[in-house]
Design an enzyme around this catalytic site. Structure first.
Site, PDB file in Angstrom:
ATOM      1  N   ARG A  91      20.744 -32.740 -21.416  1.00  0.00           N
ATOM      2  CA  ARG A  91      20.872 -31.486 -21.047  1.00  0.00           C
ATOM      3  C   ARG A  91      22.085 -30.562 -21.351  1.00  0.00           C
ATOM      4  O   ARG A  91      22.124 -29.461 -20.944  1.00  0.00           O
ATOM      5  CB  ARG A  91      20.790 -31.607 -19.352  1.00  0.00           C
ATOM      6  N   ARG A 130       5.764 -26.364  -5.351  1.00  0.00           N
ATOM      7  CA  ARG A 130       5.723 -27.729  -5.830  1.00  0.00           C
ATOM      8  C   ARG A 130       5.828 -28.651  -4.548  1.00  0.00           C
ATOM      9  O   ARG A 130       6.998 -28.245  -3.690  1.00  0.00           O
ATOM     10  CB  ARG A 130       7.038 -28.082  -6.493  1.00  0.00           C
TER      11      ARG A 130
END
Ligand code: AP5
Length: 224
Positions: A91, A130
């Site tokens: 990342r 979600r």
């Protein structure tokens, strides 16, 4: 046949975990997801989990050194020796450099970096709906990918929950962090000829079909 060593790259909520679940079944790969590993540590209350939770709840990245040693241990393990999918790692450029060094040390190489693209608006829509099962790891969406019984996991019957870092203000911060710290990896891997782009706007099945076809071609090319 040579091993498939893959990275799934993309903004939070683009569908990396959703696609990983399908690709593992297709290609029999080990699944290494730093977010899942960190959440497991938080759940178990380990020192690493206690430290990581502060960063995760704020939508920030956990420090590189913690993450890098976690991944090095995974790559040295038996499970990933025939190929892997990395989800949520690297990342940062420092993480990508550390991964390259570790793979070189192990005499292995990346096959491809799969970028799933999705706009910020789409990401917010997806993350707000979600729901996840902490025990099975299966991810759902209340509208786009609902379970058979509302609030219950199809895999193991556990309760579905909303992640702590899926609150709107945390999602906005995670997107800022993605654009500032993770998006530069798109160029990083493009320069190495490893990047494959996928439009994440289609249904989970459409996105999966595109990725699977690209990986099948990649494997075929390697055997020629
Ligand atoms: P992590 O768990 O990795 O989160 P993330 O990258 O933000 O990604 P998400 O899990 O939110 O999304 P996803 O792309 O997997 O989407 P999903 O498939 O669930 O990281 C969490 C935190 O841990 C970070 O913020 C950081 O603090 C820390 N961390 C982790 N790794 C780190 C690292 N390397 N370095 C430092 N810190 C690290 O899909 C989203 C929703 O959309 C679901 O509801 C799904 O059902 C739905 N959906 C999926 N695909 C579609 C589609 N095609 N159409 C419609 N709906 C869809």
């Amino acid at each position: 046949m040579s091993e498939l060593n893959l990275i799934l790259l993309g903004p939070p909520g683009a569908g990396k975990g959703t696609q990983a679940a399908r690709l593992i079944d297709d290609f029999g790969l080990a699944y290494i997801a730093t977010g899942d590993m960190l959440r497991e540590n938080v759940k178990q209350g380990t020192p690493l989990g206690v430290e990581a939770k502060r960063f995760m709840d704020a939508g920030d990245l956990v420090p590189d050194d913690v993450i890098i040693s976690m991944i090095e241990a995974e790559l040295q393990g038996e499970e990933s020796k025939d190929g892997f999918i990395l989800d949520g790692f690297p990342r940062t450029t420092a993480q990508a450099d550390a991964l390259a060094a570790e793979l070189q040390r192990l005499g292995r190489a990346l096959s491809a970096v799969l970028l799933i693209e999705a706009s910020d608006d789409e990401v917010v829509r997806r993350i707000s709906g979600r729901r996840v099962s902490l025990s099975s790891g299966r991810v759902y969406h209340v509208d786009f990918d609902p379970p058979e019984v509302e609030g219950v996991c199809d895999v193991d019957g556990s309760d579905l929950i909303q992640r702590d870092d899926d609150k709107p203000e945390t999602v906005r911060r995670r997107l800022e962090v993605y654009h500032a710290q993770t998006a530069p990896l798109i160029d990083y891997y493009e320069r190495q000829g490893l990047l494959r782009r996928f439009d994440g706007a289609g249904s989970p099945t459409e996105v999966h079909d595109h990725i699977r076809a690209a990986l099948a071609t990649l494997r075929l090319e390697e055997t020629l």
